[in-house]
Design a protein around this motif. Structure first.
Motif, PDB file in Angstrom:
ATOM      1  N   VAL A   1       0.870  -1.176   0.000  1.00 15.71           N
ATOM      2  CA  VAL A   1       0.000   0.000   0.000  1.00 15.71           C
ATOM      3  C   VAL A   1       0.903   1.222   0.000  1.00 15.71           C
ATOM      4  O   VAL A   1       1.900   1.262   0.727  1.00 15.71           O
ATOM      5  CB  VAL A   1      -0.909   0.023   1.242  1.00 15.71           C
ATOM      6  CG1 VAL A   1      -1.723   1.307   1.285  1.00 15.71           C
ATOM      7  CG2 VAL A   1      -1.813  -1.193   1.277  1.00 15.71           C
ATOM      8  N   SER A   2       0.580   2.196  -0.809  1.00 14.72           N
ATOM      9  CA  SER A   2       1.326   3.453  -0.791  1.00 14.72           C
ATOM     10  C   SER A   2       0.367   4.585  -0.457  1.00 14.72           C
ATOM     11  O   SER A   2      -0.819   4.538  -0.804  1.00 14.72           O
ATOM     12  CB  SER A   2       2.013   3.704  -2.132  1.00 14.72           C
ATOM     13  OG  SER A   2       1.049   3.900  -3.148  1.00 14.72           O
ATOM     14  N   ALA A   3       0.889   5.569   0.242  1.00  9.94           N
ATOM     15  CA  ALA A   3       0.082   6.738   0.611  1.00  9.94           C
ATOM     16  C   ALA A   3       0.959   7.976   0.544  1.00  9.94           C
ATOM     17  O   ALA A   3       2.123   7.947   0.937  1.00  9.94           O
ATOM     18  CB  ALA A   3      -0.486   6.571   2.013  1.00  9.94           C
ATOM     19  N   THR A   4       0.385   9.037   0.020  1.00 13.64           N
ATOM     20  CA  THR A   4       1.071  10.329  -0.053  1.00 13.64           C
ATOM     21  C   THR A   4       0.177  11.372   0.587  1.00 13.64           C
ATOM     22  O   THR A   4      -0.965  11.562   0.173  1.00 13.64           O
ATOM     23  CB  THR A   4       1.363  10.725  -1.516  1.00 13.64           C
ATOM     24  OG1 THR A   4       2.133   9.692  -2.128  1.00 13.64           O
ATOM     25  CG2 THR A   4       2.106  12.036  -1.586  1.00 13.64           C
ATOM     26  N   ALA A   5       0.709  12.046   1.610  1.00 16.70           N
ATOM     27  CA  ALA A   5      -0.049  13.086   2.310  1.00 16.70           C
ATOM     28  C   ALA A   5       0.543  14.448   1.984  1.00 16.70           C
ATOM     29  O   ALA A   5       1.760  14.604   1.912  1.00 16.70           O
ATOM     30  CB  ALA A   5      -0.007  12.846   3.812  1.00 16.70           C
ATOM     31  N   SER A   6      -0.333  15.440   1.772  1.00 23.18           N
ATOM     32  CA  SER A   6       0.134  16.798   1.528  1.00 23.18           C
ATOM     33  C   SER A   6      -0.849  17.794   2.122  1.00 23.18           C
ATOM     34  O   SER A   6      -2.040  17.508   2.261  1.00 23.18           O
ATOM     35  CB  SER A   6       0.312  17.059   0.034  1.00 23.18           C
ATOM     36  OG  SER A   6      -0.911  16.879  -0.641  1.00 23.18           O
ATOM     37  N   VAL A   7      -0.324  18.945   2.487  1.00 18.71           N
ATOM     38  CA  VAL A   7      -1.156  20.026   3.018  1.00 18.71           C
ATOM     39  C   VAL A   7      -1.722  20.798   1.836  1.00 18.71           C
ATOM     40  O   VAL A   7      -0.971  21.275   0.985  1.00 18.71           O
ATOM     41  CB  VAL A   7      -0.330  20.969   3.916  1.00 18.71           C
ATOM     42  CG1 VAL A   7      -1.152  22.163   4.355  1.00 18.71           C
ATOM     43  CG2 VAL A   7       0.209  20.227   5.122  1.00 18.71           C
TER      44      VAL A   7
ATOM     45  N   THR B   1      -5.196  25.811  11.425  1.00 17.57           N
ATOM     46  CA  THR B   1      -5.878  24.577  11.035  1.00 17.57           C
ATOM     47  C   THR B   1      -5.373  24.189   9.649  1.00 17.57           C
ATOM     48  O   THR B   1      -5.559  24.933   8.686  1.00 17.57           O
ATOM     49  CB  THR B   1      -7.403  24.773  11.007  1.00 17.57           C
ATOM     50  OG1 THR B   1      -7.847  25.161  12.310  1.00 17.57           O
ATOM     51  CG2 THR B   1      -8.107  23.496  10.578  1.00 17.57           C
ATOM     52  N   SER B   2      -4.703  23.044   9.578  1.00 16.48           N
ATOM     53  CA  SER B   2      -4.173  22.571   8.293  1.00 16.48           C
ATOM     54  C   SER B   2      -5.124  21.530   7.717  1.00 16.48           C
ATOM     55  O   SER B   2      -5.652  20.680   8.427  1.00 16.48           O
ATOM     56  CB  SER B   2      -2.774  21.979   8.462  1.00 16.48           C
ATOM     57  OG  SER B   2      -2.767  20.959   9.439  1.00 16.48           O
ATOM     58  N   HIS B   3      -5.360  21.647   6.413  1.00 11.40           N
ATOM     59  CA  HIS B   3      -6.227  20.710   5.698  1.00 11.40           C
ATOM     60  C   HIS B   3      -5.316  19.765   4.920  1.00 11.40           C
ATOM     61  O   HIS B   3      -4.537  20.197   4.073  1.00 11.40           O
ATOM     62  CB  HIS B   3      -7.174  21.440   4.748  1.00 11.40           C
ATOM     63  CG  HIS B   3      -8.112  20.513   4.037  1.00 11.40           C
ATOM     64  ND1 HIS B   3      -9.182  19.918   4.671  1.00 11.40           N
ATOM     65  CD2 HIS B   3      -8.125  20.062   2.764  1.00 11.40           C
ATOM     66  CE1 HIS B   3      -9.816  19.147   3.805  1.00 11.40           C
ATOM     67  NE2 HIS B   3      -9.188  19.216   2.637  1.00 11.40           N
ATOM     68  N   TRP B   4      -5.401  18.473   5.239  1.00 10.05           N
ATOM     69  CA  TRP B   4      -4.545  17.448   4.645  1.00 10.05           C
ATOM     70  C   TRP B   4      -5.329  16.607   3.646  1.00 10.05           C
ATOM     71  O   TRP B   4      -6.509  16.315   3.849  1.00 10.05           O
ATOM     72  CB  TRP B   4      -4.001  16.530   5.730  1.00 10.05           C
ATOM     73  CG  TRP B   4      -2.974  17.194   6.581  1.00 10.05           C
ATOM     74  CD1 TRP B   4      -3.194  18.020   7.652  1.00 10.05           C
ATOM     75  CD2 TRP B   4      -1.567  17.109   6.436  1.00 10.05           C
ATOM     76  NE1 TRP B   4      -2.015  18.443   8.174  1.00 10.05           N
ATOM     77  CE2 TRP B   4      -0.993  17.897   7.453  1.00 10.05           C
ATOM     78  CE3 TRP B   4      -0.738  16.441   5.550  1.00 10.05           C
ATOM     79  CZ2 TRP B   4       0.379  18.031   7.603  1.00 10.05           C
ATOM     80  CZ3 TRP B   4       0.633  16.571   5.697  1.00 10.05           C
ATOM     81  CH2 TRP B   4       1.179  17.358   6.713  1.00 10.05           C
ATOM     82  N   VAL B   5      -4.644  16.191   2.591  1.00 12.27           N
ATOM     83  CA  VAL B   5      -5.207  15.279   1.603  1.00 12.27           C
ATOM     84  C   VAL B   5      -4.238  14.106   1.483  1.00 12.27           C
ATOM     85  O   VAL B   5      -3.047  14.295   1.222  1.00 12.27           O
ATOM     86  CB  VAL B   5      -5.378  15.966   0.231  1.00 12.27           C
ATOM     87  CG1 VAL B   5      -5.907  14.977  -0.801  1.00 12.27           C
ATOM     88  CG2 VAL B   5      -6.301  17.171   0.348  1.00 12.27           C
ATOM     89  N   VAL B   6      -4.755  12.908   1.715  1.00  7.09           N
ATOM     90  CA  VAL B   6      -3.951  11.690   1.592  1.00  7.09           C
ATOM     91  C   VAL B   6      -4.490  10.886   0.414  1.00  7.09           C
ATOM     92  O   VAL B   6      -5.669  10.541   0.385  1.00  7.09           O
ATOM     93  CB  VAL B   6      -4.021  10.837   2.878  1.00  7.09           C
ATOM     94  CG1 VAL B   6      -3.187   9.574   2.724  1.00  7.09           C
ATOM     95  CG2 VAL B   6      -3.587  11.643   4.094  1.00  7.09           C
ATOM     96  N   GLU B   7      -3.627  10.617  -0.552  1.00  6.28           N
ATOM     97  CA  GLU B   7      -3.994   9.768  -1.682  1.00  6.28           C
ATOM     98  C   GLU B   7      -3.313   8.424  -1.475  1.00  6.28           C
ATOM     99  O   GLU B   7      -2.116   8.368  -1.199  1.00  6.28           O
ATOM    100  CB  GLU B   7      -3.557  10.420  -2.991  1.00  6.28           C
ATOM    101  CG  GLU B   7      -4.296  11.722  -3.259  1.00  6.28           C
ATOM    102  CD  GLU B   7      -3.870  12.392  -4.545  1.00  6.28           C
ATOM    103  OE1 GLU B   7      -2.992  11.856  -5.248  1.00  6.28           O
ATOM    104  OE2 GLU B   7      -4.419  13.466  -4.843  1.00  6.28           O
TER     105      GLU B   7
END
Length: 100
Positions: free
Chosen positions: A3-9, A64-70
């Motif tokens: 499984v791979s995951a990439t998180a970014s703000v 408040t940081s909004h994160w997106v993880v793909e």
């Protein structure tokens, strides 16, 4: 299975403690000395002194940081979004004037 995951703000919303909120796209730009008094190239805020009688102050600042993880794995993929908020941090703002 892997499984791979990439998180970014994707954005940060700053509550500056003076009634102002500032929304920055991405993580912003760290301050560097060569900026001097210039505004931030990506996102910034200036505290304005309301009057000469107003004392220098401490402001309670939150972010408040909004994160997106793909992610992808096991033949599936998806996106997870979530927010993280800091506890209020005191920031002391002062001004010094020099007379010669």
């Amino acid at each position: 299975m892997s499984v791979s995951a990439t998180a970014s703000v994707s954005s940060i919303v700053w509550d500056m403690g003076d009634g102002t909120t500032v929304t920055c796209t991405g993580k912003g730009t760290p301050y560097a000395d060569h900026y001097g008094k210039q505004d931030s190239p990506t996102c910034g805020h200036r505290y304005e002194k309301m009057s000469t009688d107003q004392p220098d102050g401490a402001y309670q600042v939150t972010a408040t940081s909004h994160w997106v993880v793909e992610w992808a794995g096991g033949g599936q993929s998806g996106t997870i979004e979530f927010d993280l908020t800091t506890d209020a941090l005191p920031i002391r703002i002062g001004e010094a004037q020099v007379l010669t």
